[in-house]
Write a protein that holds these residues in place. Structure first.
Motif, PDB file in Angstrom:
ATOM      1  N   HIS A 116       0.826  -1.200   0.000  1.00 23.68           N
ATOM      2  CA  HIS A 116       0.000   0.000   0.000  1.00 23.68           C
ATOM      3  C   HIS A 116       0.861   1.251   0.000  1.00 23.68           C
ATOM      4  CE1 HIS A 116      -3.475   2.528   0.754  1.00 23.68           C
ATOM      5  NE2 HIS A 116      -2.880   3.047   1.814  1.00 23.68           N
ATOM      6  N   THR A 117       1.942   1.246   0.778  1.00 26.83           N
ATOM      7  CA  THR A 117       2.824   2.410   0.845  1.00 26.83           C
ATOM      8  C   THR A 117       3.475   2.678  -0.498  1.00 26.83           C
ATOM      9  OG1 THR A 117       3.291   1.992   3.188  1.00 26.83           O
ATOM     10  CG2 THR A 117       4.824   3.416   2.014  1.00 26.83           C
ATOM     11  N   LEU A 118       3.960   1.621  -1.144  1.00 25.39           N
ATOM     12  CA  LEU A 118       4.571   1.794  -2.468  1.00 25.39           C
ATOM     13  C   LEU A 118       3.554   2.324  -3.474  1.00 25.39           C
ATOM     14  CD1 LEU A 118       6.785  -1.423  -2.625  1.00 25.39           C
ATOM     15  CD2 LEU A 118       7.604   0.941  -2.564  1.00 25.39           C
ATOM     16  N   ALA A 119       2.331   1.818  -3.410  1.00 22.14           N
ATOM     17  CA  ALA A 119       1.285   2.295  -4.317  1.00 22.14           C
ATOM     18  C   ALA A 119       1.003   3.777  -4.097  1.00 22.14           C
ATOM     19  CB  ALA A 119       0.007   1.473  -4.125  1.00 22.14           C
ATOM     20  N   GLU A 120       0.993   4.204  -2.836  1.00 22.36           N
ATOM     21  CA  GLU A 120       0.785   5.617  -2.526  1.00 22.36           C
ATOM     22  C   GLU A 120       1.924   6.487  -3.049  1.00 22.36           C
ATOM     23  OE1 GLU A 120       0.190   5.814   1.728  1.00 22.36           O
ATOM     24  OE2 GLU A 120      -1.982   6.013   1.435  1.00 22.36           O
ATOM     25  N   MET A 121       3.095   5.888  -3.180  1.00 20.74           N
ATOM     26  CA  MET A 121       4.263   6.601  -3.708  1.00 20.74           C
ATOM     27  C   MET A 121       4.278   6.604  -5.236  1.00 20.74           C
ATOM     28  SD  MET A 121       7.030   5.021  -0.994  1.00 20.74           S
ATOM     29  CE  MET A 121       8.481   5.833  -1.667  1.00 20.74           C
ATOM     30  N   GLY A 122       3.250   6.020  -5.846  1.00 25.02           N
ATOM     31  CA  GLY A 122       3.146   6.010  -7.293  1.00 25.02           C
ATOM     32  C   GLY A 122       3.742   4.793  -7.957  1.00 25.02           C
ATOM     33  N   VAL A 123       4.097   3.765  -7.149  1.00 26.87           N
ATOM     34  CA  VAL A 123       4.706   2.548  -7.681  1.00 26.87           C
ATOM     35  C   VAL A 123       3.656   1.441  -7.707  1.00 26.87           C
ATOM     36  CG1 VAL A 123       6.531   0.829  -7.389  1.00 26.87           C
ATOM     37  CG2 VAL A 123       6.948   3.209  -6.718  1.00 26.87           C
ATOM     38  N   PRO A 124       3.170   1.034  -8.869  1.00 27.98           N
ATOM     39  CA  PRO A 124       2.207  -0.079  -8.911  1.00 27.98           C
ATOM     40  C   PRO A 124       2.862  -1.355  -8.400  1.00 27.98           C
ATOM     41  CG  PRO A 124       2.912   0.544 -11.137  1.00 27.98           C
ATOM     42  CD  PRO A 124       3.495   1.548 -10.211  1.00 27.98           C
ATOM     43  N   THR A 125       2.242  -1.984  -7.407  1.00 29.52           N
ATOM     44  CA  THR A 125       2.909  -3.071  -6.688  1.00 29.52           C
ATOM     45  C   THR A 125       1.979  -4.256  -6.479  1.00 29.52           C
ATOM     46  OG1 THR A 125       4.223  -1.414  -5.496  1.00 29.52           O
ATOM     47  CG2 THR A 125       4.234  -3.651  -4.614  1.00 29.52           C
ATOM     48  N   VAL A 126       2.539  -5.454  -6.649  1.00 29.32           N
ATOM     49  CA  VAL A 126       1.824  -6.704  -6.419  1.00 29.32           C
ATOM     50  C   VAL A 126       2.718  -7.592  -5.566  1.00 29.32           C
ATOM     51  CG1 VAL A 126       0.928  -8.803  -7.503  1.00 29.32           C
ATOM     52  CG2 VAL A 126       0.531  -6.585  -8.588  1.00 29.32           C
ATOM     53  N   THR A 127       2.123  -8.288  -4.603  1.00 26.98           N
ATOM     54  CA  THR A 127       2.850  -9.254  -3.789  1.00 26.98           C
ATOM     55  C   THR A 127       2.560 -10.659  -4.300  1.00 26.98           C
ATOM     56  OG1 THR A 127       2.657  -7.815  -1.853  1.00 26.98           O
ATOM     57  CG2 THR A 127       3.250 -10.113  -1.449  1.00 26.98           C
ATOM     58  N   VAL A 128       3.588 -11.484  -4.412  1.00 24.75           N
ATOM     59  CA  VAL A 128       3.374 -12.875  -4.821  1.00 24.75           C
ATOM     60  C   VAL A 128       2.369 -13.489  -3.851  1.00 24.75           C
ATOM     61  CG1 VAL A 128       4.459 -15.122  -5.213  1.00 24.75           C
ATOM     62  CG2 VAL A 128       5.717 -13.020  -5.751  1.00 24.75           C
ATOM     63  N   PRO A 129       1.262 -14.039  -4.335  1.00 29.90           N
ATOM     64  CA  PRO A 129       0.162 -14.472  -3.453  1.00 29.90           C
ATOM     65  C   PRO A 129       0.452 -15.781  -2.724  1.00 29.90           C
ATOM     66  CG  PRO A 129      -0.375 -14.975  -5.737  1.00 29.90           C
ATOM     67  CD  PRO A 129       0.921 -14.209  -5.773  1.00 29.90           C
ATOM     68  N   LEU A 130       1.384 -15.705  -1.801  1.00 34.24           N
ATOM     69  CA  LEU A 130       1.760 -16.878  -1.015  1.00 34.24           C
ATOM     70  C   LEU A 130       1.025 -16.905   0.310  1.00 34.24           C
ATOM     71  CD1 LEU A 130       5.638 -16.741  -1.556  1.00 34.24           C
ATOM     72  CD2 LEU A 130       4.051 -18.373  -2.599  1.00 34.24           C
ATOM     73  N   ARG A 131       0.820 -18.112   0.821  1.00 36.63           N
ATOM     74  CA  ARG A 131       0.350 -18.327   2.180  1.00 36.63           C
ATOM     75  C   ARG A 131       1.442 -19.094   2.924  1.00 36.63           C
ATOM     76  NH1 ARG A 131      -4.777 -21.387  -0.021  1.00 36.63           N
ATOM     77  NH2 ARG A 131      -3.033 -22.076  -1.326  1.00 36.63           N
ATOM     78  N   LYS A 132       1.364 -19.080   4.224  1.00 34.48           N
ATOM     79  CA  LYS A 132       2.392 -19.756   5.019  1.00 34.48           C
ATOM     80  C   LYS A 132       2.558 -21.214   4.593  1.00 34.48           C
ATOM     81  CE  LYS A 132       3.810 -20.772   9.776  1.00 34.48           C
ATOM     82  NZ  LYS A 132       3.519 -20.564  11.221  1.00 34.48           N
ATOM     83  N   ARG A 133       1.455 -21.890   4.327  1.00 35.93           N
ATOM     84  CA  ARG A 133       1.521 -23.312   3.993  1.00 35.93           C
ATOM     85  C   ARG A 133       2.195 -23.578   2.647  1.00 35.93           C
ATOM     86  NH1 ARG A 133      -4.970 -24.295   3.265  1.00 35.93           N
ATOM     87  NH2 ARG A 133      -5.209 -23.449   1.139  1.00 35.93           N
ATOM     88  N   ASP A 134       2.277 -22.556   1.791  1.00 38.87           N
ATOM     89  CA  ASP A 134       2.956 -22.728   0.500  1.00 38.87           C
ATOM     90  C   ASP A 134       4.448 -22.974   0.674  1.00 38.87           C
ATOM     91  OD1 ASP A 134       0.637 -22.384  -1.075  1.00 38.87           O
ATOM     92  OD2 ASP A 134       0.805 -20.202  -0.905  1.00 38.87           O
ATOM     93  N   TRP A 135       4.968 -22.621   1.854  1.00 36.79           N
ATOM     94  CA  TRP A 135       6.384 -22.821   2.132  1.00 36.79           C
ATOM     95  C   TRP A 135       6.681 -24.214   2.668  1.00 36.79           C
ATOM     96  CZ3 TRP A 135      10.145 -19.249   0.986  1.00 36.79           C
ATOM     97  CH2 TRP A 135       9.710 -17.952   0.686  1.00 36.79           C
ATOM     98  N   PHE A 136       5.662 -24.941   3.096  1.00 37.76           N
ATOM     99  CA  PHE A 136       5.902 -26.229   3.762  1.00 37.76           C
ATOM    100  C   PHE A 136       6.726 -27.208   2.917  1.00 37.76           C
ATOM    101  CE2 PHE A 136       1.899 -25.847   6.695  1.00 37.76           C
ATOM    102  CZ  PHE A 136       2.521 -24.803   7.353  1.00 37.76           C
ATOM    103  N   PRO A 137       6.528 -27.277   1.586  1.00 38.80           N
ATOM    104  CA  PRO A 137       7.353 -28.205   0.799  1.00 38.80           C
ATOM    105  C   PRO A 137       8.841 -27.855   0.781  1.00 38.80           C
ATOM    106  CG  PRO A 137       5.367 -27.596  -0.404  1.00 38.80           C
ATOM    107  CD  PRO A 137       5.459 -26.679   0.768  1.00 38.80           C
ATOM    108  N   THR A 138       9.185 -26.641   1.226  1.00 38.24           N
ATOM    109  CA  THR A 138      10.590 -26.220   1.212  1.00 38.24           C
ATOM    110  C   THR A 138      11.283 -26.431   2.549  1.00 38.24           C
ATOM    111  OG1 THR A 138      10.320 -23.902   1.961  1.00 38.24           O
ATOM    112  CG2 THR A 138       9.837 -24.379  -0.357  1.00 38.24           C
ATOM    113  N   LEU A 139      10.548 -26.891   3.566  1.00 37.75           N
ATOM    114  CA  LEU A 139      11.116 -27.028   4.911  1.00 37.75           C
ATOM    115  C   LEU A 139      12.311 -27.977   4.915  1.00 37.75           C
ATOM    116  CD1 LEU A 139       7.854 -27.275   7.081  1.00 37.75           C
ATOM    117  CD2 LEU A 139       9.389 -25.311   6.863  1.00 37.75           C
TER     118      LEU A 139
END
Length: 244
Positions: free
Chosen positions: A23-46
């Protein structure tokens, strides 16, 4: 207009933790998207396993953002482990340190493209926030050794690397500083130094990059003080994204 920016969350973090940063980056004029990860998406990398599932989600997001904005390049922000995973994403070397490609596919034309993204062509600026660029932790060695042997330092001349470290806690063997001491020692080999409470300053910087250290900045959104995603802190490191 600034190039669009993609945020890659840190280890075991979900996109929800980066809403304020986005949100802060967007307010600064930078269009921003976060990779839509959830905590459980990391489980295969443990346990130091392959981060391929995260790399695939990152590439999906980058390609969607490029298509949506009709742009060849984007900017990439990686927090914590997201920073060194982003360095794998930039590279053209085959990422198969865990033997995930079976023998029958290794000689197939095009197979390498699935495991080497060569994405430095897409990335104008890579910003890493509190990223352990090196580590002595045995469960990260295989991945990080691949990163640092394949792409040492600010490897790609066509990418601007900005590595941000926080200076919030001095590690010491005493109450209130023991966690930082242990984490710094595991990451950088020395506990009695400054860092963001998790990553020591020296480990967060990268040879050949633009390296900066921000005072009183902690590692994660769950820290007791300001962290890399606090609005006033974002304003301190985001200038290259605005000017891209």
């Amino acid at each position: 207009m600034p190039l669009p920016t993609v945020i890659l969350p840190g280890y075991l973090a979900g996109a929800i933790d980066y809403q304020q940063m986005q949100h802060t980056l967007a307010e600064m004029g930078v269009p921003t998207v976060t990779v839509p990860l959830r905590k459980r998406d990391w489980f295969p990398t443990l346990g130091g396993r392959s981060v391929l599932p995260i790399l695939e989600r990152l590439d999906q997001t980058v390609q969607q953002v490029r298509q949506q904005h009709g742009t060849e390049q984007i900017n990439l922000v990686g927090h914590s482990a997201g920073g060194w995973i982003a360095r794998i994403y930039l590279g053209e070397n085959l990422y198969d340190v865990h033997g995930m490609i079976d023998g029958s596919s290794k000689g197939v034309p095009g197979a390498k493209q699935v495991y080497a993204w060569n994405a430095h062509h897409y990335v104008a600026h890579l910003v890493t926030l509190g990223t352990p660029q090196t580590s002595y932790e045995r469960w990260t060695l295989k991945n990080l050794n691949f990163v640092n042997l394949s792409y040492p330092g600010a490897f790609y001349a066509d990418v601007h690397y900005l590595c941000v470290a926080g200076k919030a806690v001095f590690g010491a063997r005493q109450r209130g500083s023991w966690l930082a001491y242990s984490s710094y020692q595991l990451t950088g080999g020395r506990g009695d130094c400054w860092g963001d409470g998790i990553t020591p300053i020296a480990a967060a910087h990268l040879e050949g990059a633009e390296n900066i250290t921000l005072d009183h900045v902690w590692h994660s959104p769950r820290s007791p003080g300001r962290w890399y995603g606090t609005p006033e802190v974002v304003h301190q490191w985001a200038k290259p994204l605005i000017n891209s």
